[in-house]
Design a protein around this motif. Structure first.
Motif, PDB file in Angstrom:
ATOM      1  N   ARG A  34       0.874  -1.176   0.000  1.00 37.92           N
ATOM      2  CA  ARG A  34       0.000   0.000   0.000  1.00 37.92           C
ATOM      3  C   ARG A  34       0.912   1.227   0.000  1.00 37.92           C
ATOM      4  O   ARG A  34       1.645   1.460   0.951  1.00 37.92           O
ATOM      5  CB  ARG A  34      -0.887  -0.005   1.243  1.00 37.92           C
ATOM      6  N   ILE A  35       0.905   1.989  -1.085  1.00 37.06           N
ATOM      7  CA  ILE A  35       1.757   3.161  -1.231  1.00 37.06           C
ATOM      8  C   ILE A  35       0.859   4.379  -1.412  1.00 37.06           C
ATOM      9  O   ILE A  35       0.187   4.507  -2.431  1.00 37.06           O
ATOM     10  CB  ILE A  35       2.697   3.052  -2.460  1.00 37.06           C
ATOM     11  N   ASP A  36       0.837   5.250  -0.413  1.00 37.22           N
ATOM     12  CA  ASP A  36       0.044   6.465  -0.499  1.00 37.22           C
ATOM     13  C   ASP A  36       0.974   7.669  -0.631  1.00 37.22           C
ATOM     14  O   ASP A  36       2.178   7.559  -0.391  1.00 37.22           O
ATOM     15  CB  ASP A  36      -0.845   6.604   0.741  1.00 37.22           C
ATOM     16  N   ILE A  37       0.411   8.805  -1.001  1.00 40.84           N
ATOM     17  CA  ILE A  37       1.210  10.001  -1.261  1.00 40.84           C
ATOM     18  C   ILE A  37       0.658  11.176  -0.452  1.00 40.84           C
ATOM     19  O   ILE A  37      -0.544  11.437  -0.463  1.00 40.84           O
ATOM     20  CB  ILE A  37       1.186  10.364  -2.764  1.00 40.84           C
ATOM     21  N   LEU A  38       1.563  11.871   0.222  1.00 43.98           N
ATOM     22  CA  LEU A  38       1.240  13.108   0.912  1.00 43.98           C
ATOM     23  C   LEU A  38       2.009  14.213   0.209  1.00 43.98           C
ATOM     24  O   LEU A  38       3.231  14.104   0.032  1.00 43.98           O
ATOM     25  CB  LEU A  38       1.663  13.032   2.386  1.00 43.98           C
ATOM     26  N   CYS A  39       1.309  15.255  -0.231  1.00 41.49           N
ATOM     27  CA  CYS A  39       1.982  16.301  -1.006  1.00 41.49           C
ATOM     28  C   CYS A  39       1.293  17.644  -0.799  1.00 41.49           C
ATOM     29  O   CYS A  39       0.279  17.743  -0.120  1.00 41.49           O
ATOM     30  CB  CYS A  39       1.989  15.925  -2.482  1.00 41.49           C
ATOM     31  N   PHE A  40       1.874  18.665  -1.393  1.00 42.55           N
ATOM     32  CA  PHE A  40       1.312  20.014  -1.362  1.00 42.55           C
ATOM     33  C   PHE A  40       0.452  20.225  -2.602  1.00 42.55           C
ATOM     34  O   PHE A  40       0.684  19.621  -3.639  1.00 42.55           O
ATOM     35  CB  PHE A  40       2.428  21.060  -1.374  1.00 42.55           C
ATOM     36  N   GLU A  41      -0.524  21.109  -2.469  1.00 44.82           N
ATOM     37  CA  GLU A  41      -1.359  21.500  -3.603  1.00 44.82           C
ATOM     38  C   GLU A  41      -1.473  23.009  -3.583  1.00 44.82           C
ATOM     39  O   GLU A  41      -1.741  23.599  -2.534  1.00 44.82           O
ATOM     40  CB  GLU A  41      -2.733  20.852  -3.491  1.00 44.82           C
ATOM     41  N   GLU A  42      -1.248  23.617  -4.718  1.00 42.58           N
ATOM     42  CA  GLU A  42      -1.297  25.074  -4.801  1.00 42.58           C
ATOM     43  C   GLU A  42      -2.664  25.543  -5.294  1.00 42.58           C
ATOM     44  O   GLU A  42      -3.311  24.867  -6.090  1.00 42.58           O
ATOM     45  CB  GLU A  42      -0.225  25.575  -5.771  1.00 42.58           C
ATOM     46  N   ASN A  43      -3.066  26.702  -4.819  1.00 41.02           N
ATOM     47  CA  ASN A  43      -4.251  27.393  -5.337  1.00 41.02           C
ATOM     48  C   ASN A  43      -5.547  26.597  -5.242  1.00 41.02           C
ATOM     49  O   ASN A  43      -6.411  26.711  -6.097  1.00 41.02           O
ATOM     50  CB  ASN A  43      -4.031  27.825  -6.791  1.00 41.02           C
ATOM     51  N   THR A  44      -5.671  25.786  -4.240  1.00 37.33           N
ATOM     52  CA  THR A  44      -6.904  25.022  -4.076  1.00 37.33           C
ATOM     53  C   THR A  44      -7.035  24.582  -2.622  1.00 37.33           C
ATOM     54  O   THR A  44      -6.127  24.755  -1.822  1.00 37.33           O
ATOM     55  CB  THR A  44      -6.934  23.803  -5.035  1.00 37.33           C
ATOM     56  N   LYS A  45      -8.142  23.999  -2.301  1.00 40.05           N
ATOM     57  CA  LYS A  45      -8.366  23.489  -0.945  1.00 40.05           C
ATOM     58  C   LYS A  45      -7.691  22.135  -0.791  1.00 40.05           C
ATOM     59  O   LYS A  45      -7.401  21.447  -1.774  1.00 40.05           O
ATOM     60  CB  LYS A  45      -9.867  23.347  -0.691  1.00 40.05           C
TER      61      LYS A  45
END
Length: 160
Positions: A34-45
């Motif tokens: 199980r490989i999940d991703i945590l990341c940043f997102e610009e200009n959105t919720k």
């Protein structure tokens, strides 16, 4: 095995790190992990995308400083999620992530680092170097994208 990849941006963004993050997620999930991703997102919720094989936690960025996203949502999700994964797979350089991983010390946390770029010529590198060096010290493995990157001043002492 459960692995949380911590990257700058989601696989849907254009870029080499994002493409690699997507490929690792696909390849390793096929093998029963199980490989999940945590990341940043610009200009959105903040948004959580749940797929059959993995989840992408896209955390809203408040602003950027020297190409570094600042996000309290990212810190919140990391603290909430980290204990439920066997490994944390960091994509560096990423000063914000390096800082809060070091400040939320968990001696049992298993960290792998994928180092993508030599940023020693950037403006505030002397500050980031302290974080980077401490992350390298606590990592189980450091993977680089090239031999020349493995031979940079920051990594040469971790070659073994």
């Amino acid at each position: 095995m459960k692995i949380l990849q911590v990257a700058k941006y989601p696989p849907s963004h254009r870029g080499g790190i994002e493409k690699l993050t997507s490929q690792l997620t696909s390849d390793l999930n096929i093998k029963g992990n199980r490989i999940d991703i945590l990341c940043f997102e610009e200009n959105t919720k903040t948004k959580i995308d749940v797929f059959l094989s993995h989840t992408v936690y896209k955390c809203r960025s408040l602003f950027k400083i020297f190409s570094t996203s600042i996000s309290f949502h990212n810190i919140y999700f990391f603290n909430k999620l980290q204990k439920s994964y066997d490994f944390i797979y960091l994509h560096l350089p990423n000063p914000m992530v390096a800082a809060y991983i070091l400040f939320t010390k968990d001696k049992d946390r298993k960290i792998f680092v994928h180092h993508h770029a030599d940023i020693s010529n950037k403006k505030l590198y002397f500050l980031y170097r302290i974080l980077e060096d401490n992350i390298f010290k606590i990592s189980l493995k450091i993977i680089t994208t090239s031999k020349s990157l493995a031979n940079t001043e920051a990594l040469v002492k971790y070659k073994n």
